[in-house]
Enzyme design. Structure first.
Site, PDB file in Angstrom:
ATOM      1  CD  GLU A 273     -12.216  16.944  15.234  1.00  0.00           C
ATOM      2  OE1 GLU A 273     -12.864  16.785  14.169  1.00  0.00           O
ATOM      3  OE2 GLU A 273     -11.137  17.549  15.263  1.00  0.00           O
ATOM      4  N   PRO A 274     -16.733  13.861  18.282  1.00  0.00           N
ATOM      5  CG  PRO A 274     -17.506  12.863  20.270  1.00  0.00           C
ATOM      6  CD  PRO A 274     -16.296  13.516  19.654  1.00  0.00           C
ATOM      7  NE  ARG A 312     -29.275  14.328   9.298  1.00  0.00           N
ATOM      8  CZ  ARG A 312     -29.801  13.101   9.339  1.00  0.00           C
ATOM      9  NH1 ARG A 312     -30.954  12.890   9.929  1.00  0.00           N
ATOM     10  NH2 ARG A 312     -29.162  12.093   8.821  1.00  0.00           N
ATOM     11  CE1 TYR A 316     -26.530  16.203   4.083  1.00  0.00           C
ATOM     12  CE2 TYR A 316     -27.455  15.785   6.243  1.00  0.00           C
ATOM     13  CZ  TYR A 316     -26.569  16.456   5.434  1.00  0.00           C
ATOM     14  OH  TYR A 316     -25.721  17.351   5.990  1.00  0.00           O
ATOM     15  CB  CYS A 343     -43.930  27.414  -1.095  1.00  0.00           C
ATOM     16  SG  CYS A 343     -45.194  28.122  -0.038  1.00  0.00           S
ATOM     17  CE1 TYR A 371     -23.741  18.346  11.812  1.00  0.00           C
ATOM     18  CE2 TYR A 371     -24.286  16.113  12.513  1.00  0.00           C
ATOM     19  CZ  TYR A 371     -23.354  17.109  12.303  1.00  0.00           C
ATOM     20  OH  TYR A 371     -22.036  16.879  12.594  1.00  0.00           O
TER      21      TYR A 371
HETATM   22  C1  LIG Z   1     -18.912  17.578  11.227  1.00  0.00           C
HETATM   23  C2  LIG Z   1     -17.601  17.270  11.794  1.00  0.00           C
HETATM   24  C3  LIG Z   1     -17.470  16.452  12.923  1.00  0.00           C
HETATM   25  C4  LIG Z   1     -18.653  15.785  13.605  1.00  0.00           C
HETATM   26  O1  LIG Z   1     -19.225  14.789  12.809  1.00  0.00           O
HETATM   27  P1  LIG Z   1     -20.373  13.835  13.394  1.00  0.00           P
HETATM   28  O2  LIG Z   1     -20.720  12.961  12.264  1.00  0.00           O
HETATM   29  O3  LIG Z   1     -21.498  14.712  13.813  1.00  0.00           O
HETATM   30  O4  LIG Z   1     -19.797  13.092  14.553  1.00  0.00           O
HETATM   31  C5  LIG Z   1     -16.200  16.258  13.460  1.00  0.00           C
HETATM   32  N1  LIG Z   1     -15.117  16.821  12.882  1.00  0.00           N
HETATM   33  C6  LIG Z   1     -15.191  17.594  11.785  1.00  0.00           C
HETATM   34  C7  LIG Z   1     -13.965  18.182  11.216  1.00  0.00           C
HETATM   35  C8  LIG Z   1     -16.434  17.846  11.203  1.00  0.00           C
HETATM   36  O5  LIG Z   1     -16.499  18.606  10.110  1.00  0.00           O
END
Ligand SMILES: *Cc1c(COP(=O)(O)O)cnc(C)c1O
Length: 415
Positions: A273-274, A312, A316, A343, A371
């Site tokens: 899930e990238p 970000r 962060y 502001c 993001y």
């Molecule tokens: C945010 C998220 C991702 C993607 O993360 P990256 O750091 O952007 O690769 C994949 N899986 C889940 C469940 C997430 O919450």
């Protein structure tokens, strides 16, 4: 190959000068490179060769429907975290069977609509969610395919706001509870067990937590097998980092190989899930310098993009490269903090930078494709920026700049 380069001292996205985009669409504007997205997708996909896998792009990293459409055409599936993201994927040409659904607060409505549509897997985050899904599935008379998101309790060694796989985080289910839930799920008539999943954090720059989590999951999968529960896929989430400054994260090839070599003996399909790694370095934000302000202690370059457009650094402490769009200028060096119009004192995009700009010149924040727009807001009633996607010498406006009517229209005055 890098697709953001200076050509005749002018920063380009592929073959298009960013200054031309600013002229046509104004600033601030997000600019994405189609060739970069494609390269990054293949960087994950190619090393798998024939090994069974699916790359489910994490929609929340950048959810513009044109970006989703391009990824669908490349062969990607999608990882969603809300019904809103589901509708985006469908609008972009994605199919329900391309989708896995993550997130820890799925509502009854979200479960109902997505199960009815036929999504491929629910990544469950709690015992009560499993029970709720069984109830929803029974009502619809449809079988829900599930995976349980385990919390492998590994330290992803990233910023504490984006660590998700430690015991104290709200995500996932500890291994012992997960074992019990798989056994319960097996008895549920409308639930079909398919996978084990996790997501341990974001912007991970070493392989160690990644391989540790795989090993933990495989151990669990073997134990489940011994008690008669057959797992078909392992979903390792996302989280691979990108270079923002001096980080040297593993290359996707190395990342994929380290996972495949561990999983291969067990014949499991692998799901990735990238998010950030696909789209992060594929985007820049062009912004105009409104004012150069000399202070008593510090100087400031006041730009027209702020934390509302790109949060970000404020959220962060993220470091973001900020470069001149025109590299050939007679402007003097200016030591400054680069700040936005919002502001809030935290509206700082870059601290202690040296820039060669005059008022009215353009700057680019690089590596902001992930993001960036997806976390933007209308704070201070500022319209969200335009988004364009560059393909060679062509520019596609994939989201027009918001208007005042877009922002104020949904509101009502009192009678
Ligand atoms: C945010 C998220 C991702 C993607 O993360 P990256 O750091 O952007 O690769 C994949 N899986 C889940 C469940 C997430 O919450």
């Amino acid at each position: 190959m890098n697709h953001f380069n200076y050509i005749n001292n002018q920063l380009h996205a592929e073959q298009v000068a960013l200054s031309e985009i600013a002229k046509s669409y104004g600033t601030p504007t997000y600019v994405y490179s189609k060739a970069t997205i494609e390269r990054h997708y293949h960087a994950f996909n190619t090393p798998f060769a024939d090994y069974p896998h699916r790359i489910c792009y994490s929609v929340k990293a950048n959810s513009n429907i044109a970006v989703l459409q391009q990824l669908k055409r490349l062969g990607a599936g999608f990882d969603i975290v809300s019904l809103g993201e589901f509708h985006r994927v469908i609008k972009a040409g994605g199919k329900p069977e391309d989708i896995v659904f993550s997130g820890l607060a799925k509502t009854t409505e979200e479960l109902t609509v997505t199960l009815d549509a036929g999504i491929s897997c629910f990544n469950l985050e709690s015992e009560n969610e499993l029970h709720r899904l069984q109830t929803v599935a029974e009502k619809l008379g449809k079988t829900a395919t599930i995976s349980i998101r385990i919390n492998p309790d590994v330290d992803a060694k990233t910023h504490h706001h984006i660590t998700t796989g430690k015991k104290q985080n709200k995500f996932g289910i500890d291994i012992e509870t997960a074992k019990r839930l798989y056994k319960e799920a097996r008895k549920m008539p409308f639930i079909e067990i398919a996978g084990v999943d996790y997501h341990i954090g974001s912007q991970i720059t070493t392989l160690e937590p990644i391989t540790k989590a795989v090993d933990t999951a495989i151990e669990l999968i073997q134990e489940l097998k011994e008690s008669g529960i057959q797992i078909k896929h392992l979903d390792v989430g996302g989280g691979l980092g990108i270079p923002y400054k001096d980080e040297v994260p593993p290359h996707p090839t190395e990342y994929v190989n380290s996972i495949v070599e561990r999983v291969k003996p067990y014949n499991l399909e692998i799901i990735l899930e990238p998010g950030r790694c696909i789209i992060g370095n594929a985007g820049v934000l062009i912004t105009k310098v409104e004012y150069l302000k000399k202070g008593e202690m510090k100087n400031f370059a006041v730009i027209d993009a702020g934390m509302n457009d790109y949060i970000r650094p404020s959220l962060y402490d993220a470091w973001q490269n900020i470069i001149e769009v025109n590299n050939n200028t007679d402007a003097e060096k200016f030591e400054c903090d680069v700040v936005g119009p919002i502001c809030e004192s935290s509206d700082v995009l870059g601290k202690e930078r040296t820039l060669k700009v005059n008022e009215g010149d353009l700057l680019a924040l690089t590596s902001v494709g992930a993001y960036g727009f997806s976390m933007s807001s209308n704070y201070n009633t500022r319209p969200k920026p335009a988004e364009v996607l560059v393909d060679g010498d062509k520019v596609h406006l994939i989201r027009r700049r918001e208007t005042y009517e877009d922002m104020i229209g949904p509101e009502n005055l009192l009678d």
